[in-house]
Write a protein that holds these residues in place. Structure first.
Motif, short mmCIF file in Angstrom:
data_model
loop_
_atom_site.label_atom_id
_atom_site.label_comp_id
_atom_site.label_asym_id
_atom_site.label_seq_id
_atom_site.Cartn_x
_atom_site.Cartn_y
_atom_site.Cartn_z
N THR A 197 -2.45 -5.19 14.57
CA THR A 197 -3.83 -5.66 14.53
C THR A 197 -4.56 -5.44 15.85
N SER A 198 -3.94 -4.77 16.80
CA SER A 198 -4.51 -4.67 18.13
C SER A 198 -5.86 -3.97 18.19
N ASP A 199 -6.10 -2.97 17.36
CA ASP A 199 -7.36 -2.24 17.38
C ASP A 199 -8.23 -2.50 16.15
N ALA A 200 -7.80 -3.40 15.29
CA ALA A 200 -8.50 -3.64 14.03
C ALA A 200 -9.59 -4.70 14.21
N ILE A 201 -10.67 -4.56 13.44
CA ILE A 201 -11.66 -5.64 13.40
C ILE A 201 -11.53 -6.43 12.10
N GLY A 202 -10.69 -5.95 11.20
CA GLY A 202 -10.38 -6.66 9.98
C GLY A 202 -9.02 -6.22 9.48
N TYR A 203 -8.23 -7.17 8.98
CA TYR A 203 -6.88 -6.86 8.50
C TYR A 203 -6.43 -7.96 7.56
N SER A 204 -5.31 -7.74 6.86
CA SER A 204 -4.84 -8.75 5.92
C SER A 204 -3.33 -8.72 5.76
N ALA A 205 -2.82 -9.82 5.23
CA ALA A 205 -1.43 -9.94 4.81
C ALA A 205 -1.46 -10.43 3.37
N THR A 206 -0.41 -10.09 2.62
CA THR A 206 -0.34 -10.48 1.22
C THR A 206 1.04 -11.04 0.93
N ALA A 207 1.09 -12.04 0.08
CA ALA A 207 2.35 -12.57 -0.44
C ALA A 207 2.17 -12.71 -1.95
N GLN A 208 3.22 -12.38 -2.70
CA GLN A 208 3.11 -12.50 -4.15
C GLN A 208 4.42 -12.93 -4.77
N SER A 209 4.31 -13.55 -5.94
CA SER A 209 5.47 -14.14 -6.59
C SER A 209 6.26 -13.13 -7.42
N ILE A 210 5.68 -11.99 -7.74
CA ILE A 210 6.39 -11.00 -8.55
C ILE A 210 6.73 -9.78 -7.72
N GLU A 211 7.77 -9.09 -8.12
CA GLU A 211 8.21 -7.90 -7.40
C GLU A 211 7.13 -6.84 -7.44
N PRO A 212 6.82 -6.23 -6.30
CA PRO A 212 5.81 -5.17 -6.27
C PRO A 212 6.25 -3.98 -7.12
N SER A 213 5.31 -3.38 -7.82
CA SER A 213 5.62 -2.22 -8.65
C SER A 213 4.37 -1.38 -8.83
N VAL A 214 4.55 -0.18 -9.30
CA VAL A 214 3.42 0.70 -9.61
C VAL A 214 2.78 0.19 -10.89
#
Length: 191
Positions: free
Chosen positions: A74-91
């Motif tokens: 995040t050192s050079d960013a003016i906006g950023y995010s983190a995500t958490a989710q209850s289901i396994e990530p998938s396409v």
């Protein structure tokens, strides 16, 4: 810089279905590392995993068995995010099954606007005439703003905003919204 702030706000609105978009045939897989905890703590305790933002100076807890896409560099960013989710990530896409959820923690730095609760509240009131906007105090004694309303699909939405070190923090939950208050009530300054 104003264009980046507008882009971040648009992404938040799209995530809440406040703006309509044309669906794509596939969803890209994020390139950030995915972490899954092995704790057996139940999701409603929020003692298992902590998401920290050293730059803004806060931490928030999510259920122990959720998948996390942490904040990147995040050192050079003016906006950023983190995500958490209850289901396994998938396409793929199509929303979340009943009882499943995702939380996005969106951060905008002072370069995007020298944020205060007063400035956030004024902006929200100017841009969201149909929404309910109220000041609240979270369980951790952090002052915040809750915005609730009905999106274009007729679904209720709620977003909690707060400020740490002039960084605007927005907590957005998709799916089972019971988690919004439970997660938001763990946000606290890093000591």
């Amino acid at each position: 810089m104003r264009h980046l702030v507008i882009a971040l706000a648009t992404l938040t609105l799209i995530a809440c279905n406040l703006l309509t978009t044309t669906p794509s045939d596939a969803t890209a897989i994020p390139t950030q590392p995915i972490v899954q905890a092995t704790s057996t703590t139940t999701p409603l305790t929020f003692e298992g995993q902590e998401i920290r933002d050293e730059q803004a100076g806060f931490a928030v807890n999510v259920p122990a068995d959720w998948y996390i896409f942490p904040f990147g560099d995040t050192s050079d960013a003016i906006g950023y995010s983190a995500t958490a989710q209850s289901i396994e990530p998938s396409v793929g896409g199509g929303g979340f099954p009943d009882g499943e959820s995702k939380v996005d923690i969106n951060v905008e730095t002072p370069e995007a606007g020298n944020w205060t609760l007063d400035s956030i509240e004024a902006e929200l009131r100017a841009q969201n005439s149909g929404a309910s906007i109220e000041r609240i105090t979270l369980d951790t004694d952090v002052e915040a703003i809750r915005m609730t309303g009905i999106n274009q699909r007729g679904n209720e939405f709620s977003i909690i905003y707060t400020v740490f070190n002039a960084h605007r923090v927005a907590i957005v939950v998709l799916g089972d919204v019971q988690f919004l208050d439970q997660i938001a009530n763990t946000i606290r300054p890093i000591e």
